[in-house]
Design an enzyme around this catalytic site. Sequence first.
Site, PDB file in Angstrom:
ATOM      1  N   GLY A 177      50.013  37.581  39.063  1.00 46.74           N
ATOM      2  CA  GLY A 177      49.663  36.766  37.913  1.00 46.74           C
ATOM      3  C   GLY A 177      49.623  37.630  36.668  1.00 46.74           C
ATOM      4  O   GLY A 177      49.427  38.841  36.761  1.00 46.74           O
ATOM      5  N   HIS A 193      41.485  33.611  38.421  1.00 40.70           N
ATOM      6  CA  HIS A 193      41.493  34.961  37.833  1.00 40.70           C
ATOM      7  C   HIS A 193      42.261  34.958  36.503  1.00 40.70           C
ATOM      8  O   HIS A 193      41.774  35.486  35.495  1.00 40.70           O
ATOM      9  CB  HIS A 193      42.118  35.950  38.828  1.00 40.70           C
ATOM     10  CG  HIS A 193      42.249  37.346  38.305  1.00 40.70           C
ATOM     11  ND1 HIS A 193      41.531  38.406  38.810  1.00 40.70           N
ATOM     12  CD2 HIS A 193      43.023  37.866  37.303  1.00 40.70           C
ATOM     13  CE1 HIS A 193      41.849  39.511  38.132  1.00 40.70           C
ATOM     14  NE2 HIS A 193      42.758  39.209  37.223  1.00 40.70           N
ATOM     15  N   GLU A 194      43.456  34.339  36.499  1.00 44.03           N
ATOM     16  CA  GLU A 194      44.268  34.311  35.276  1.00 44.03           C
ATOM     17  C   GLU A 194      43.618  33.435  34.213  1.00 44.03           C
ATOM     18  O   GLU A 194      43.646  33.753  33.031  1.00 44.03           O
ATOM     19  CB  GLU A 194      45.692  33.816  35.578  1.00 44.03           C
ATOM     20  CG  GLU A 194      46.474  34.682  36.553  1.00 44.03           C
ATOM     21  CD  GLU A 194      46.426  36.161  36.217  1.00 44.03           C
ATOM     22  OE1 GLU A 194      46.467  36.507  35.015  1.00 44.03           O
ATOM     23  OE2 GLU A 194      46.327  36.973  37.144  1.00 44.03           O
ATOM     24  N   GLN A 215      46.883  39.910  28.311  1.00 42.36           N
ATOM     25  CA  GLN A 215      47.204  41.197  28.946  1.00 42.36           C
ATOM     26  C   GLN A 215      48.447  41.862  28.360  1.00 42.36           C
ATOM     27  O   GLN A 215      48.720  43.026  28.644  1.00 42.36           O
ATOM     28  CB  GLN A 215      47.420  41.010  30.457  1.00 42.36           C
ATOM     29  CG  GLN A 215      46.155  40.644  31.194  1.00 42.36           C
ATOM     30  CD  GLN A 215      46.421  40.525  32.677  1.00 42.36           C
ATOM     31  OE1 GLN A 215      46.887  39.512  33.154  1.00 42.36           O
ATOM     32  NE2 GLN A 215      46.147  41.597  33.416  1.00 42.36           N
ATOM     33  N   HIS A 262      41.150  35.173  32.213  1.00 39.41           N
ATOM     34  CA  HIS A 262      41.737  36.015  31.159  1.00 39.41           C
ATOM     35  C   HIS A 262      41.860  35.253  29.839  1.00 39.41           C
ATOM     36  O   HIS A 262      41.604  35.815  28.781  1.00 39.41           O
ATOM     37  CB  HIS A 262      43.130  36.508  31.562  1.00 39.41           C
ATOM     38  CG  HIS A 262      43.120  37.768  32.386  1.00 39.41           C
ATOM     39  ND1 HIS A 262      42.589  38.952  31.916  1.00 39.41           N
ATOM     40  CD2 HIS A 262      43.592  38.024  33.626  1.00 39.41           C
ATOM     41  CE1 HIS A 262      42.738  39.888  32.856  1.00 39.41           C
ATOM     42  NE2 HIS A 262      43.325  39.349  33.909  1.00 39.41           N
ATOM     43  N   CYS A 299      43.423  43.852  39.152  1.00 36.97           N
ATOM     44  CA  CYS A 299      43.932  43.339  37.881  1.00 36.97           C
ATOM     45  C   CYS A 299      44.874  44.376  37.281  1.00 36.97           C
ATOM     46  O   CYS A 299      44.550  45.567  37.268  1.00 36.97           O
ATOM     47  CB  CYS A 299      42.755  43.084  36.942  1.00 36.97           C
ATOM     48  SG  CYS A 299      43.239  42.426  35.335  1.00 36.97           S
ATOM     49  N   LEU A 300      46.025  43.921  36.779  1.00 32.63           N
ATOM     50  CA  LEU A 300      46.992  44.868  36.205  1.00 32.63           C
ATOM     51  C   LEU A 300      46.417  45.613  34.997  1.00 32.63           C
ATOM     52  O   LEU A 300      46.856  46.709  34.692  1.00 32.63           O
ATOM     53  CB  LEU A 300      48.280  44.146  35.803  1.00 32.63           C
ATOM     54  CG  LEU A 300      49.095  43.544  36.953  1.00 32.63           C
ATOM     55  CD1 LEU A 300      50.314  42.801  36.418  1.00 32.63           C
ATOM     56  CD2 LEU A 300      49.516  44.610  37.955  1.00 32.63           C
TER      57      LEU A 300
END
Length: 196
Positions: free
Chosen positions: A45, A147-148, A50, A151, A105-106
């Site tokens: 994702g 999760h996304e 991000q 963000h 998480c990236l």
Amino acid sequence: MILPIVAYGDAVLKKKAKEIDKDYPKLNELIDNMYETMYGAYGVGLAAPQIGLPIRLFLVDTSPFADDEDLSEAESEQMKTFKKTFINAQILEEEGDEWAFNEGCLSIPEVREDVFRKPKIKIQYQDENFDTHVEEYDGLIARVIQHEYDHIDGILFTDKLSSFKKRLIKGKLTNISKGKIKIDYRMRFPAMSKKR
Ligand SMILES: [Zn+2]
């Protein structure tokens, strides 16, 4: 084009993102670039904050989860093909008993922690053509969406940890925000971006 992923510590990750409309400049190109960026970093994702944009846009592709041995064949098949772009998403309902899943998480490389979330969601969003959908998800797909979605509300999974866990990872988070970390995808660190 692969875009640099914003690292923990950048203010854009803390902002509540704004809705967009059809006229958002070069939206299709942005979405293509975000997919390329996500795949390049082996993510499931990616949310617009991000890559530095505080807008309500995120993508999910759960195909890397399809090989997980804990999944049933039906679930695995579902993971393999679930790829979706969410614009102006609103989670309408979340329900069920919270369950833990080890999230990463990236924007926060090399940190993984168990996060508790409710298993079922109902979400309203617009697709790439700005058609509105209301859909229900559960399990791992719901988890990735939650999760996304966090963000675009300026929330990171580390915000959801106990204060004890937060203390334990504080040093790691500081290192990430200073760029003192080895990663194999492009990132942008808050301390460096000030100089540019
Ligand atoms: Zn994330």
